[in-house]
Design an enzyme around this catalytic site. Structure first.
Site, PDB file in Angstrom:
ATOM      1  N   LEU A 197       0.847  -1.198   0.000  1.00 36.22           N
ATOM      2  CA  LEU A 197       0.000   0.000   0.000  1.00 36.22           C
ATOM      3  C   LEU A 197       0.886   1.254   0.000  1.00 36.22           C
ATOM      4  O   LEU A 197       2.058   1.194   0.299  1.00 36.22           O
ATOM      5  CB  LEU A 197      -0.890   0.003   1.244  1.00 36.22           C
ATOM      6  CG  LEU A 197      -1.771  -1.230   1.453  1.00 36.22           C
ATOM      7  CD1 LEU A 197      -2.697  -1.034   2.648  1.00 36.22           C
ATOM      8  CD2 LEU A 197      -2.601  -1.542   0.205  1.00 36.22           C
TER       9      LEU A 197
ATOM     10  N   LYS B 205      13.378  10.844  -0.685  1.00 38.68           N
ATOM     11  CA  LYS B 205      13.870  11.649   0.454  1.00 38.68           C
ATOM     12  C   LYS B 205      14.832  10.851   1.325  1.00 38.68           C
ATOM     13  O   LYS B 205      15.765  11.402   1.888  1.00 38.68           O
ATOM     14  CB  LYS B 205      12.703  12.186   1.288  1.00 38.68           C
ATOM     15  CG  LYS B 205      12.265  13.588   0.898  1.00 38.68           C
ATOM     16  CD  LYS B 205      11.373  13.660  -0.310  1.00 38.68           C
ATOM     17  CE  LYS B 205      11.986  14.102  -1.576  1.00 38.68           C
ATOM     18  NZ  LYS B 205      11.063  14.094  -2.723  1.00 38.68           N
TER      19      LYS B 205
ATOM     20  N   GLY C 184      -3.707   7.710  -9.504  1.00 38.67           N
ATOM     21  CA  GLY C 184      -2.384   8.295  -9.640  1.00 38.67           C
ATOM     22  C   GLY C 184      -1.864   8.413 -11.064  1.00 38.67           C
ATOM     23  O   GLY C 184      -2.628   8.567 -12.028  1.00 38.67           O
TER      24      GLY C 184
ATOM     25  N   GLU D 169      17.596  20.149 -20.523  1.00 37.83           N
ATOM     26  CA  GLU D 169      16.255  20.747 -20.380  1.00 37.83           C
ATOM     27  C   GLU D 169      15.909  21.473 -21.676  1.00 37.83           C
ATOM     28  O   GLU D 169      16.682  22.269 -22.187  1.00 37.83           O
ATOM     29  CB  GLU D 169      16.260  21.709 -19.175  1.00 37.83           C
ATOM     30  CG  GLU D 169      15.059  22.602 -19.041  1.00 37.83           C
ATOM     31  CD  GLU D 169      13.732  21.861 -18.957  1.00 37.83           C
ATOM     32  OE1 GLU D 169      13.555  21.026 -18.063  1.00 37.83           O
ATOM     33  OE2 GLU D 169      12.863  22.129 -19.822  1.00 37.83           O
TER      34      GLU D 169
ATOM     35  N   MET E 142       1.065  17.788  -9.336  1.00 36.55           N
ATOM     36  CA  MET E 142       1.120  16.358  -8.993  1.00 36.55           C
ATOM     37  C   MET E 142       1.927  16.196  -7.720  1.00 36.55           C
ATOM     38  O   MET E 142       3.120  15.885  -7.750  1.00 36.55           O
ATOM     39  CB  MET E 142       1.717  15.574 -10.141  1.00 36.55           C
ATOM     40  CG  MET E 142       0.751  15.452 -11.299  1.00 36.55           C
ATOM     41  SD  MET E 142       1.457  14.342 -12.493  1.00 36.55           S
ATOM     42  CE  MET E 142       0.050  13.984 -13.502  1.00 36.55           C
ATOM     43  N   LEU E 143       1.262  16.430  -6.595  1.00 37.28           N
ATOM     44  CA  LEU E 143       1.925  16.385  -5.296  1.00 37.28           C
ATOM     45  C   LEU E 143       1.078  15.603  -4.314  1.00 37.28           C
ATOM     46  O   LEU E 143      -0.165  15.645  -4.376  1.00 37.28           O
ATOM     47  CB  LEU E 143       2.130  17.807  -4.765  1.00 37.28           C
ATOM     48  CG  LEU E 143       3.137  18.670  -5.540  1.00 37.28           C
ATOM     49  CD1 LEU E 143       3.061  20.121  -5.113  1.00 37.28           C
ATOM     50  CD2 LEU E 143       4.559  18.134  -5.369  1.00 37.28           C
TER      51      LEU E 143
ATOM     52  N   HIS F  10      15.345  33.734  17.724  1.00 42.01           N
ATOM     53  CA  HIS F  10      16.728  33.944  17.288  1.00 42.01           C
ATOM     54  C   HIS F  10      17.631  32.902  17.944  1.00 42.01           C
ATOM     55  O   HIS F  10      17.441  32.613  19.121  1.00 42.01           O
ATOM     56  CB  HIS F  10      17.188  35.343  17.700  1.00 42.01           C
ATOM     57  CG  HIS F  10      18.637  35.570  17.425  1.00 42.01           C
ATOM     58  ND1 HIS F  10      19.116  35.805  16.149  1.00 42.01           N
ATOM     59  CD2 HIS F  10      19.726  35.588  18.250  1.00 42.01           C
ATOM     60  CE1 HIS F  10      20.431  35.955  16.212  1.00 42.01           C
ATOM     61  NE2 HIS F  10      20.829  35.830  17.470  1.00 42.01           N
TER      62      HIS F  10
HETATM   63  P1  FAD Z   1      -0.509   7.405  -6.312  1.00 40.64           P
HETATM   64  O1  FAD Z   1       0.359   7.686  -5.163  1.00 40.64           O
HETATM   65  O2  FAD Z   1       0.145   7.256  -7.646  1.00 40.64           O
HETATM   66  O3  FAD Z   1      -1.333   6.097  -5.963  1.00 40.64           O
HETATM   67  C1  FAD Z   1      -2.168   5.494  -6.901  1.00 40.64           C
HETATM   68  C2  FAD Z   1      -2.364   4.036  -6.507  1.00 40.64           C
HETATM   69  O4  FAD Z   1      -3.426   3.502  -7.293  1.00 40.64           O
HETATM   70  C3  FAD Z   1      -1.155   3.158  -6.795  1.00 40.64           C
HETATM   71  O5  FAD Z   1      -0.821   2.423  -5.642  1.00 40.64           O
HETATM   72  C4  FAD Z   1      -1.617   2.233  -7.922  1.00 40.64           C
HETATM   73  O6  FAD Z   1      -1.034   0.945  -7.841  1.00 40.64           O
HETATM   74  C5  FAD Z   1      -3.103   2.171  -7.664  1.00 40.64           C
HETATM   75  N1  FAD Z   1      -3.915   1.823  -8.831  1.00 40.64           N
HETATM   76  C6  FAD Z   1      -3.860   2.367 -10.070  1.00 40.64           C
HETATM   77  N2  FAD Z   1      -4.811   1.838 -10.862  1.00 40.64           N
HETATM   78  C7  FAD Z   1      -5.478   0.937 -10.105  1.00 40.64           C
HETATM   79  C8  FAD Z   1      -6.581   0.065 -10.340  1.00 40.64           C
HETATM   80  N3  FAD Z   1      -7.221   0.040 -11.512  1.00 40.64           N
HETATM   81  N4  FAD Z   1      -6.993  -0.739  -9.336  1.00 40.64           N
HETATM   82  C9  FAD Z   1      -6.386  -0.714  -8.107  1.00 40.64           C
HETATM   83  N5  FAD Z   1      -5.345   0.099  -7.844  1.00 40.64           N
HETATM   84  C10 FAD Z   1      -4.910   0.920  -8.817  1.00 40.64           C
HETATM   85  N6  FAD Z   1       5.037  14.596  -4.052  1.00 40.64           N
HETATM   86  C11 FAD Z   1       5.187  15.370  -2.952  1.00 40.64           C
HETATM   87  O7  FAD Z   1       4.210  15.974  -2.492  1.00 40.64           O
HETATM   88  N7  FAD Z   1       6.398  15.485  -2.318  1.00 40.64           N
HETATM   89  C12 FAD Z   1       7.508  14.856  -2.787  1.00 40.64           C
HETATM   90  O8  FAD Z   1       8.577  14.988  -2.201  1.00 40.64           O
HETATM   91  C13 FAD Z   1       7.380  14.037  -3.940  1.00 40.64           C
HETATM   92  N8  FAD Z   1       8.454  13.374  -4.432  1.00 40.64           N
HETATM   93  C14 FAD Z   1       8.293  12.560  -5.514  1.00 40.64           C
HETATM   94  C15 FAD Z   1       9.409  11.885  -6.008  1.00 40.64           C
HETATM   95  C16 FAD Z   1       9.283  11.053  -7.108  1.00 40.64           C
HETATM   96  C17 FAD Z   1      10.494  10.324  -7.628  1.00 40.64           C
HETATM   97  C18 FAD Z   1       8.004  10.877  -7.717  1.00 40.64           C
HETATM   98  C19 FAD Z   1       7.844   9.960  -8.889  1.00 40.64           C
HETATM   99  C20 FAD Z   1       6.898  11.545  -7.246  1.00 40.64           C
HETATM  100  C21 FAD Z   1       7.025  12.406  -6.138  1.00 40.64           C
HETATM  101  N9  FAD Z   1       5.934  13.113  -5.640  1.00 40.64           N
HETATM  102  C22 FAD Z   1       6.093  13.935  -4.554  1.00 40.64           C
HETATM  103  C23 FAD Z   1       4.595  13.015  -6.261  1.00 40.64           C
HETATM  104  C24 FAD Z   1       3.679  12.100  -5.449  1.00 40.64           C
HETATM  105  O9  FAD Z   1       4.269  10.830  -5.327  1.00 40.64           O
HETATM  106  C25 FAD Z   1       2.314  11.992  -6.130  1.00 40.64           C
HETATM  107  O10 FAD Z   1       1.812  13.283  -6.378  1.00 40.64           O
HETATM  108  C26 FAD Z   1       1.330  11.235  -5.249  1.00 40.64           C
HETATM  109  O11 FAD Z   1       1.777   9.922  -4.991  1.00 40.64           O
HETATM  110  C27 FAD Z   1      -0.056  11.171  -5.901  1.00 40.64           C
HETATM  111  O12 FAD Z   1      -0.913  10.482  -5.064  1.00 40.64           O
HETATM  112  P2  FAD Z   1      -2.200   9.711  -5.630  1.00 40.64           P
HETATM  113  O13 FAD Z   1      -2.912   9.186  -4.433  1.00 40.64           O
HETATM  114  O14 FAD Z   1      -2.924  10.601  -6.566  1.00 40.64           O
HETATM  115  O15 FAD Z   1      -1.625   8.509  -6.521  1.00 40.64           O
END
Ligand code: FAD
Length: 473
Positions: A39, A52, A148, A208, A324-325, A451
């Site tokens: 999870l 991190k 996600g 970039e 996307m955070l 301070h």
């Molecule tokens: P997700 O975290 O992507 O979760 C979606 C879940 O849905 C997954 O577990 C997936 O397996 C599941 N899923 C998908 N389709 C199905 C389905 N049909 N049935 C069942 N399960 C399914 N954000 C920050 O705020 N701070 C940070 O420091 C940061 N660092 C990052 C570093 C990296 C390298 C990356 C790649 C991202 C980072 N992010 C950071 C972004 C952050 O991870 C995402 O914005 C966040 O995880 C989005 O959350 P979510 O719940 O929308 O989706």
């Protein structure tokens, strides 16, 4: 009926699992569907937390190598045990995985492991990821899609030349420190992963296509962090677009690119990391079965209440786009659940979602950039206070960066705060709180700041805005 829920959530990332806990607290019978065994989604497994963890480990190594001697700390033999660093990261992730599983149990949330897919607007099927035949059906009154995103790929490139063209997911699980790592994309993920491997000794080249890195943040942040990263030997090439990548030999790849002025260049590296953005995860979910609308970029379309085109189905987090955070996904989830439960939650203020880059020093920002404010012809005051003047910055040894506060010329309301400095990630919350309460620069100036701390930069920048003076400058 056994499998009838008030709310079913698809995806256990920060959007999904936090929504599930809140729903249970509000008395809704709740289930969560997750396709993977673990999870926590992208954030926990291949995003925020592992990155991190590696950023912290590599920072300590870098500090020990480059900075500790000035504190009188010397090592006879300093080395990085890469495997141990990776093991530590994996253990942290595993611990939190178990923590989330525990929270699901504690809050009596039913967990279905498998791929969730819509059959009708009130029935989902869950298919086991390994044996696609095992299918369960569950019924729901409401559903939240929180599936996600995944790394975006350049369609003309072969993403997997012998595992040497990688995404952030593979970069966080490499078995060796690359001698030379070419990173395509100078956004947050590219800068963070580049920092990790640079500190471990890799030669880093960031390519970039825009004329600056972190192009969606305030220009001053982009310029300053570029200087800091270049000082630490990271090579940054802007206005440059990759045209092709091919295998040179068993250990090397060749990246061909063209500057916007037409000049061509060729870089050789051991790995090429593509960090050019992320794309929403909407495949195999049966969205077409119930005609959930998707926009041109592939994100699920939602209204102001985050309702999809089917009114008992909501969507949150990366799958609807915007910033996307993880914290955006969480806030959206909390809003939707409280909305479904008939509460009157506050809408998330999308203008005040903080953005952070965990480089050293950190970059943090909330509110509007100077570039945007000027585009809208809003007259403003800008106070910039350099970190090097602070006593705390000098004692810590991290004197790079500044705090920039922008406020409205007439009303003095704070419109944006942009920081580069040690602890900037935690400091930005002072700006968020102030701006949520629509504070002025004068309000911040008149608040007693402890301070010696980095937070004194807030008081000084606020004073610059309010009365065009500072105490220490
Ligand atoms: P997700 O975290 O992507 O979760 C979606 C879940 O849905 C997954 O577990 C997936 O397996 C599941 N899923 C998908 N389709 C199905 C389905 N049909 N049935 C069942 N399960 C399914 N954000 C920050 O705020 N701070 C940070 O420091 C940061 N660092 C990052 C570093 C990296 C390298 C990356 C790649 C991202 C980072 N992010 C950071 C972004 C952050 O991870 C995402 O914005 C966040 O995880 C989005 O959350 P979510 O719940 O929308 O989706």
């Amino acid at each position: 009926m056994k499998n009838l829920y008030d709310l079913v959530i698809i995806g256990s990332g920060p959007g999904g699992y936090i929504s599930a806990i809140r729903a249970s607290q509000l008395g809704l019978r709740t289930a969560i569907i997750e396709k993977y065994q673990k999870l926590g989604g992208t954030c926990l497994n291949v995003g925020c937390i592992p990155s991190k963890s590696l950023l912290d480990s590599s920072k300590y190594f870098f500090l020990a190598k480059k900075k500790y001697s000035s504190h009188g700390i010397f090592f006879e033999k300093l080395f990085m045990d890469f495997r141990k660093m990776m093991d530590r990261k994996n253990k942290i992730v595993e611990n939190i995985n178990n923590g989330i599983k525990y929270l699901m149990k504690k809050n009596k949330i039913d967990l279905y492991q498998g791929i969730g897919s819509f059959k009708t607007k009130n029935i989902l099927s869950v298919t086991d990821i390994k044996s696609l035949e095992k299918e369960k059906k569950i019924q729901f009154k409401y559903c939240i899609i929180s599936t996600g995103s995944k790394p975006l790929c350049l369609s003309q490139l072969n993403f997997n030349i012998e595992n040497r063209i990688i995404s952030s997911t593979e970069a966080l699980n490499l078995k060796e420190i690359p001698k030379k790592l070419i990173i395509i994309g100078g956004g947050i993920i590219g800068l963070e992963l580049g920092s990790i491997f640079n500190r471990l000794g890799s030669k880093i080249i960031i390519i970039e296509t825009m004329d600056k890195i972190i192009s969606n943040m305030d220009n001053s942040l982009s310029q300053e962090i570029r200087k800091i990263l270049e000082k630490s030997s990271i090579q940054i090439e802007t206005s440059l677009s990759v045209t092709s990548i091919f295998k040179k030999n068993d250990e090397e790849i060749s990246v061909l690119a063209k500057y916007h002025n037409g000049k061509e260049v060729n870089f050789i590296g051991n790995y090429c990391l593509l960090s050019i953005g992320r794309t929403p995860y909407t495949k195999n979910m049966g969205l077409e079965n119930i005609k959930i609308k998707i926009n041109q970029k592939g994100f699920i379309s939602v209204n102001d209440d985050l309702q999809t085109s089917i009114n008992n189905i909501y969507a949150i987090g990366d799958v609807i786009g915007g910033k996307m955070l993880a914290h955006k996904a969480e806030e959206e989830g909390l809003y939707v659940v409280e909305h479904i439960a008939g509460k009157k939650p506050n809408k998330l203020n999308y203008d005040l979602i903080p953005s952070i880059i965990y480089t050293y020093p950190e970059v943090a920002s909330v509110g509007r950039s100077e570039n945007d404010i000027k585009k809208d012809k809003i007259e403003c005051n800008i106070g910039i206070f350099p970190m090097k003047i602070l006593g705390r910055a000098r004692t810590s040894g991290c004197t790079d960066g500044f705090l920039k506060m922008i406020s409205h010329k007439k009303t003095d309301e704070i419109l944006g705060v942009h920081i580069i400095g040690d602890h900037a990630a935690d400091m930005i919350m002072e700006a968020s709180v102030a701006m949520e309460f629509r504070s002025s620069s004068e309000d911040i100036y008149r608040i007693c700041h402890p301070h010696p701390t980095f937070s004194e930069a807030f008081k000084e920048a606020a004073l610059l805005n309010f009365e065009n003076r500072s105490i220490h400058m």
